[in-house]
Design a protein around this motif. Sequence first.
Motif, PDB file in Angstrom:
ATOM      1  N   GLU A  14     -26.876 -15.231  -6.997  1.00  0.00           N
ATOM      2  CA  GLU A  14     -28.329 -15.296  -6.899  1.00  0.00           C
ATOM      3  C   GLU A  14     -28.887 -13.928  -6.540  1.00  0.00           C
ATOM      4  O   GLU A  14     -28.188 -13.083  -5.972  1.00  0.00           O
ATOM      5  CB  GLU A  14     -28.747 -16.324  -5.848  1.00  0.00           C
ATOM      6  N   VAL A  65     -31.343 -11.810  -4.230  1.00  0.00           N
ATOM      7  CA  VAL A  65     -32.011 -11.887  -2.932  1.00  0.00           C
ATOM      8  C   VAL A  65     -32.462 -10.485  -2.540  1.00  0.00           C
ATOM      9  O   VAL A  65     -32.051  -9.493  -3.152  1.00  0.00           O
ATOM     10  CB  VAL A  65     -31.087 -12.461  -1.833  1.00  0.00           C
ATOM     11  N   SER A 104     -32.598  -7.651   0.589  1.00  0.00           N
ATOM     12  CA  SER A 104     -32.011  -7.313   1.877  1.00  0.00           C
ATOM     13  C   SER A 104     -33.052  -7.541   2.964  1.00  0.00           C
ATOM     14  O   SER A 104     -34.259  -7.540   2.710  1.00  0.00           O
ATOM     15  CB  SER A 104     -31.552  -5.855   1.892  1.00  0.00           C
ATOM     16  N   THR A 105     -32.573  -7.754   4.192  1.00  0.00           N
ATOM     17  CA  THR A 105     -33.474  -8.076   5.290  1.00  0.00           C
ATOM     18  C   THR A 105     -34.041  -6.793   5.876  1.00  0.00           C
ATOM     19  O   THR A 105     -33.546  -6.279   6.873  1.00  0.00           O
ATOM     20  CB  THR A 105     -32.746  -8.872   6.386  1.00  0.00           C
ATOM     21  N   ARG A 109     -37.260  -3.117   1.344  1.00  0.00           N
ATOM     22  CA  ARG A 109     -36.140  -4.022   1.124  1.00  0.00           C
ATOM     23  C   ARG A 109     -35.516  -3.733  -0.238  1.00  0.00           C
ATOM     24  O   ARG A 109     -36.161  -3.235  -1.145  1.00  0.00           O
ATOM     25  CB  ARG A 109     -36.613  -5.466   1.234  1.00  0.00           C
ATOM     26  N   GLN A 139     -33.194  -5.130  -3.552  1.00  0.00           N
ATOM     27  CA  GLN A 139     -32.745  -6.323  -4.260  1.00  0.00           C
ATOM     28  C   GLN A 139     -31.240  -6.252  -4.484  1.00  0.00           C
ATOM     29  O   GLN A 139     -30.697  -5.215  -4.868  1.00  0.00           O
ATOM     30  CB  GLN A 139     -33.467  -6.466  -5.595  1.00  0.00           C
ATOM     31  N   PRO A 187     -24.482 -17.614  -3.166  1.00  0.00           N
ATOM     32  CA  PRO A 187     -25.348 -18.345  -2.234  1.00  0.00           C
ATOM     33  C   PRO A 187     -24.709 -18.435  -0.845  1.00  0.00           C
ATOM     34  O   PRO A 187     -23.498 -18.617  -0.716  1.00  0.00           O
ATOM     35  CB  PRO A 187     -25.462 -19.729  -2.882  1.00  0.00           C
ATOM     36  N   TYR A 188     -25.531 -18.271   0.174  1.00  0.00           N
ATOM     37  CA  TYR A 188     -25.093 -18.372   1.572  1.00  0.00           C
ATOM     38  C   TYR A 188     -23.996 -17.360   1.923  1.00  0.00           C
ATOM     39  O   TYR A 188     -23.153 -17.609   2.786  1.00  0.00           O
ATOM     40  CB  TYR A 188     -24.625 -19.790   1.897  1.00  0.00           C
ATOM     41  N   HIS A 217     -38.316 -18.516   5.888  1.00  0.00           N
ATOM     42  CA  HIS A 217     -37.416 -18.525   4.727  1.00  0.00           C
ATOM     43  C   HIS A 217     -36.721 -19.880   4.612  1.00  0.00           C
ATOM     44  O   HIS A 217     -36.640 -20.459   3.511  1.00  0.00           O
ATOM     45  CB  HIS A 217     -36.385 -17.414   4.858  1.00  0.00           C
ATOM     46  N   VAL A 273     -37.046 -22.588   1.493  1.00  0.00           N
ATOM     47  CA  VAL A 273     -35.880 -23.105   0.766  1.00  0.00           C
ATOM     48  C   VAL A 273     -35.896 -24.634   0.764  1.00  0.00           C
ATOM     49  O   VAL A 273     -35.673 -25.276  -0.274  1.00  0.00           O
ATOM     50  CB  VAL A 273     -34.577 -22.564   1.380  1.00  0.00           C
ATOM     51  N   THR A 284     -27.167  -7.966   4.965  1.00  0.00           N
ATOM     52  CA  THR A 284     -27.307  -8.943   3.891  1.00  0.00           C
ATOM     53  C   THR A 284     -26.339  -8.661   2.753  1.00  0.00           C
ATOM     54  O   THR A 284     -25.749  -9.578   2.188  1.00  0.00           O
ATOM     55  CB  THR A 284     -28.743  -8.916   3.335  1.00  0.00           C
ATOM     56  N   GLU A 285     -26.199  -7.384   2.411  1.00  0.00           N
ATOM     57  CA  GLU A 285     -25.402  -7.031   1.229  1.00  0.00           C
ATOM     58  C   GLU A 285     -23.912  -6.951   1.517  1.00  0.00           C
ATOM     59  O   GLU A 285     -23.092  -7.044   0.593  1.00  0.00           O
ATOM     60  CB  GLU A 285     -25.899  -5.705   0.642  1.00  0.00           C
TER      61      GLU A 285
END
Length: 412
Positions: free
Chosen positions: A59, A61, A63-64, A70, A72, A77-78, A115, A119, A240-241
Amino acid sequence: MNGQPTADIVERIRDIPIYQRSIERGHFPILEKPEIARDFPDNWMTPRLAEALAAGEAEFVLSTGTNHARMQIIRPPYFLLNSYYRLWSEHPDISATWDQGCQRVSLTTVLATEHVARVNAKKRGAEPDTVPDLEERRLDARTLYLNLRLDPALWEREEVERMLAEIRTARQAHPQGWYHLDCSGYHLAHLVRKVNEWGLWDQFPQPASIIHAYEYTPVNVRRFLQRHFTCPIIDLFGSTELGYLYYSDRDGRYWPYLDQMSVELLPVTPGSQLFNLIVTSVRNPHMPLIRYRSGDCVRTLDGTPDPARISRFCGREKELLTAPHGPVAQGDLDDTVGRASPHVFLHQLRPSGDAEAVLRYTTFHDEPLEPAEAAALEHGVGELTARRCRVEHRTHIAIGKSGKYAWLANDL
């Protein structure tokens, strides 16, 4: 160590367009964030990735971001949640709370709560509620998010009592009354201060374990939390990444958690003992990152670039302050503040040119520092930054739009 990927990693990334030129040259330069974004997502697209996206196994998303743009990315997922859960389940100090099925109660930025609500609303084919109820803030069977306000300093008694009631609900789901508290250190400190102010400790059951993993936690905030909680308080470092790369033990020492990863440390400036974190990771199969500059700065126990000896995650490279003796990081200022006084809660440095600076601060007891401590703080910050420093006590320092605090403000 030159940081170049091993032959087996090169084989795993051979068909990814962004790495084609490096493979041909036999040398991989540092991978910068702008390069990741250039021609995205085509520069990452392979037949396998296209299939994964079509099947929902990958997916897009963001980054935070905290105080910066931010980025991409593409991930399973998760991805970050699974990295968190795995580390929690294996951590030597708190794995028992995972094994015992503790509910995870998360007290962090309102953006994280929103967030989760988005979802859940999307799953129902609806718009998220303005004030999502408890079930709309449940990420999965194990995790519930509490915070519904941007600035935790502005929580009112009704909000605090609502969050404490939700904590008790999570606790009651466990036969021994255990729960796991996941938090931003700042947010939990704000909650403790409100509980102290309003005498609500009888409504706040002690957690069985605590992890703070959302942002930098200052020395004084960690000390404050340790005075109020008897359970292990653990820090996780990641993104995040990348997922999580390091964890602390209950005594604050950091340990590597580099499954399918390797790390290099490069001086921020020649000869500096402040290092950039460079990561090679194939943990995310859809977006392997080779010699990726994460943007984080670290220090080590002995000043050498040994990733196994990291003692401090010092903040972001983009937030370094220039000084004659070398760049100053968030962690450097934090150490200086912590040495001057244990009473400082929030602090924010506002430099004015190269000669002056103001340090605004709040305290845990809401009163200004005693003159001797204030003088020690002014002197320490002045020496660190090579600027004439003046300290100003405030009763409130606003949180950023991201729900995180900025330690450095360049708006004077």
